[in-house]
Design a protein around this motif. Structure first.
Motif, PDB file in Angstrom:
ATOM      1  N   ILE A 163       0.836  -1.203   0.000  1.00  0.00           N
ATOM      2  CA  ILE A 163       0.000   0.000   0.000  1.00  0.00           C
ATOM      3  C   ILE A 163       0.869   1.251   0.000  1.00  0.00           C
ATOM      4  CG2 ILE A 163      -1.866   1.231   1.155  1.00  0.00           C
ATOM      5  CD1 ILE A 163      -2.585  -1.523  -0.076  1.00  0.00           C
ATOM      6  N   ASP A 164       2.031   1.185   0.648  1.00  0.00           N
ATOM      7  CA  ASP A 164       2.953   2.332   0.623  1.00  0.00           C
ATOM      8  C   ASP A 164       3.429   2.621  -0.793  1.00  0.00           C
ATOM      9  OD1 ASP A 164       2.688   2.614   3.317  1.00  0.00           O
ATOM     10  OD2 ASP A 164       4.625   1.728   3.835  1.00  0.00           O
ATOM     11  N   VAL A 165       3.638   1.568  -1.587  1.00  0.00           N
ATOM     12  CA  VAL A 165       4.031   1.772  -2.982  1.00  0.00           C
ATOM     13  C   VAL A 165       2.958   2.560  -3.718  1.00  0.00           C
ATOM     14  CG1 VAL A 165       4.506   0.617  -5.181  1.00  0.00           C
ATOM     15  CG2 VAL A 165       5.459  -0.312  -3.060  1.00  0.00           C
ATOM     16  N   LEU A 166       1.700   2.187  -3.520  1.00  0.00           N
ATOM     17  CA  LEU A 166       0.601   2.900  -4.183  1.00  0.00           C
ATOM     18  C   LEU A 166       0.469   4.318  -3.658  1.00  0.00           C
ATOM     19  CD1 LEU A 166      -2.104   0.079  -4.222  1.00  0.00           C
ATOM     20  CD2 LEU A 166      -0.522   0.716  -6.046  1.00  0.00           C
ATOM     21  N   ASP A 167       0.784   4.503  -2.392  1.00  0.00           N
ATOM     22  CA  ASP A 167       0.652   5.832  -1.785  1.00  0.00           C
ATOM     23  C   ASP A 167       1.613   6.832  -2.410  1.00  0.00           C
ATOM     24  OD1 ASP A 167      -0.530   7.619  -0.054  1.00  0.00           O
ATOM     25  OD2 ASP A 167       0.838   7.175   1.599  1.00  0.00           O
ATOM     26  N   HIS A 168       2.739   6.346  -2.923  1.00  0.00           N
ATOM     27  CA  HIS A 168       3.736   7.232  -3.519  1.00  0.00           C
ATOM     28  C   HIS A 168       3.681   7.214  -5.044  1.00  0.00           C
ATOM     29  CE1 HIS A 168       5.397   6.545   0.572  1.00  0.00           C
ATOM     30  NE2 HIS A 168       5.801   7.791   0.444  1.00  0.00           N
ATOM     31  N   ALA A 169       2.642   6.571  -5.604  1.00  0.00           N
ATOM     32  CA  ALA A 169       2.539   6.431  -7.051  1.00  0.00           C
ATOM     33  C   ALA A 169       1.606   7.493  -7.627  1.00  0.00           C
ATOM     34  CB  ALA A 169       2.031   5.037  -7.405  1.00  0.00           C
ATOM     35  N   GLY A 170       1.606   7.574  -8.925  1.00  0.00           N
ATOM     36  CA  GLY A 170       0.702   8.488  -9.601  1.00  0.00           C
ATOM     37  C   GLY A 170       1.254   8.869 -10.961  1.00  0.00           C
ATOM     38  N   PRO A 171       0.511   9.656 -11.702  1.00  0.00           N
ATOM     39  CA  PRO A 171      -0.758  10.290 -11.320  1.00  0.00           C
ATOM     40  C   PRO A 171      -1.929   9.304 -11.353  1.00  0.00           C
ATOM     41  CG  PRO A 171      -0.250  10.787 -13.600  1.00  0.00           C
ATOM     42  CD  PRO A 171       0.935  10.024 -13.068  1.00  0.00           C
ATOM     43  N   TRP A 172      -2.945   9.610 -10.540  1.00  0.00           N
ATOM     44  CA  TRP A 172      -4.148   8.795 -10.502  1.00  0.00           C
ATOM     45  C   TRP A 172      -5.129   9.304 -11.556  1.00  0.00           C
ATOM     46  CZ3 TRP A 172      -4.960   4.420  -7.648  1.00  0.00           C
ATOM     47  CH2 TRP A 172      -3.983   4.112  -6.691  1.00  0.00           C
ATOM     48  N   LEU A 173      -5.496   8.429 -12.480  1.00  0.00           N
ATOM     49  CA  LEU A 173      -6.490   8.785 -13.488  1.00  0.00           C
ATOM     50  C   LEU A 173      -7.887   8.740 -12.889  1.00  0.00           C
ATOM     51  CD1 LEU A 173      -5.008   6.641 -16.381  1.00  0.00           C
ATOM     52  CD2 LEU A 173      -4.619   9.067 -15.926  1.00  0.00           C
ATOM     53  N   MET A 174      -8.096   7.803 -11.987  1.00  0.00           N
ATOM     54  CA  MET A 174      -9.321   7.726 -11.188  1.00  0.00           C
ATOM     55  C   MET A 174      -8.876   7.428  -9.764  1.00  0.00           C
ATOM     56  SD  MET A 174     -12.758   5.417 -11.693  1.00  0.00           S
ATOM     57  CE  MET A 174     -13.070   6.233 -13.259  1.00  0.00           C
ATOM     58  N   PRO A 175      -8.961   8.391  -8.871  1.00  0.00           N
ATOM     59  CA  PRO A 175      -8.390   8.217  -7.532  1.00  0.00           C
ATOM     60  C   PRO A 175      -9.174   7.226  -6.682  1.00  0.00           C
ATOM     61  CG  PRO A 175      -9.557  10.299  -7.691  1.00  0.00           C
ATOM     62  CD  PRO A 175      -9.547   9.732  -9.068  1.00  0.00           C
TER      63      PRO A 175
END
Length: 356
Positions: free
Chosen positions: A41-53
């Protein structure tokens, strides 16, 4: 890629961190890979940009069961997995499951967030999605192909993963088990069959004997026009008199670039010899945005009832968007056949054939 362990479609991609082999393949669900992130989940927390958050932000994923799906919108393998992902999100979303798409592009046009948003809307992908243009999330998970599936429990641990299509019943059972562990009993939710339709329908695996064919010089094989392929320059090509299975040729004036072959004059033709029920072609249009009309024939004749979702019975279709087009879905016996696509105007870009 298939329901067996054979690998049919393999693509090499140069990523920011170096050369990595990317495969569209099949494998059973396995335990977490040795290089899976301990805090996914930490990996996703620092990822982006979010096309649909994620509703409520990535922090809201903590304590939930998360299915991370690596995909790209022009990949037929990714498209055929979508019915299952949509169904699982609908069935188990109220029980604590969140499906998260990680769009990791193969072709340059898939780096454009506007095109990805347009594709996700057309495909009915309404769960959270992020754009992974630099493959940071891909590499953090140690992913190896499209589609990739990572099953994360409520403690944030990767409990299983799979690369490739198939074994969807086993995947759903793992989801149910992880939900039950998290205190969300899914027993009352029936496990009913999930069936893709149209371009998302399962491949005819028994009759699939053609692999992915790239039409840019970086990964092209099987080119048969006399004189060979000339790189990054307009050249006049002619059809070969003997096109073998897995071979392709060009007629007319084309430029073969690193990713695609582009038609530079009217009335150019692309041919491929294949053995499969379905034939798809990733196509892009001219920069000015005007649709480019094309016609498909099978062994020199109109496809009739064997036309694809993006062609009619006479074989006519139009390139409007940069995406995968289904040209053929055969209704009769499957045997070696030659597909020809003739484009009326210049500017069409042909990236790769895939089959099903």
């Amino acid at each position: 890629m298939t329901r067996t362990r054979s690998i049919r479609f393999i693509a090499a991609a140069l990523l920011a961190a170096g050369a990595t082999t990317i495969a569209c393949c099949a494998d059973a669900i396995r335990a977490a890979p040795f290089n899976a992130p301990r805090k996914a989940i930490d990996v996703l927390d620092h990822a982006g940009p979010w096309l649909m958050p994620v509703p409520g932000g990535v922090a809201s994923l903590r304590g939930k069961v998360v299915l991370v799906n690596f995909w790209t919108y022009s990949c037929i393998n990714s498209l055929r997995a979508l019915p299952y992902l949509r169904a699982w999100q609908e069935r188990y979303g109220d029980k604590g499951l969140v499906v998260v798409g990680v769009h990791a592009p193969e072709f340059r046009f898939e780096h454009d967030p506007a095109k990805v948003r347009q594709a996700t809307a057309r495909l009915g992908v309404d769960y959270p999605n992020l754009q992974d243009n630099d493959y940071a999330v891909w590499q953090a998970f140690g992913n190896q192909g499209w589609p990739g599936f990572y099953f994360i429990d409520a403690r944030g641990q990767v409990r299983g993963y799979r690369v490739g299509e198939g074994d969807y019943a086993e995947s759903e059972q793992l989801i149910r088990r992880l939900l039950a562990e998290a205190g969300h009993d899914p027993a009352a939710i029936p496990v009913t069959p999930i069936q893709g339709r149209g371009i998302e329908a399962p491949a005819d695996w028994r009759n699939l004997a053609s692999g992915e064919a790239y039409l840019g010089h970086d990964k092209a094989t099987g080119f048969r026009s006399p004189g060979g392929l000339r790189r990054d320059a307009t050249a006049s090509y002619n059809a070969t008199t003997d096109l073998p299975l897995g071979g392709w040729d060009l007629s007319g004036d084309w430029t073969v670039g690193s990713e695609f072959s582009r038609l530079d004059a009217p009335n150019g033709t692309l041919r491929y010899r294949f053995h499969a029920r379905d034939a798809h072609l990733v196509l892009g249009g001219a920069p000015h945005g005007r649709p480019i009309r094309f016609r498909v024939t099978i062994d020199g004749a109109a496809p009739g009832a064997s036309h694809g979702a993006d062609t009619d019975a006479q074989g006519w279709g139009e390139v409007r968007d940069d995406r995968l087009y289904q040209l053929v879905r055969q209704t009769g016996p499957i045997r070696d056949r030659t597909i020809a696509i003739q484009f009326a105007r210049p500017g069409a870009r042909a990236y790769s054939f895939t089959f099903g």
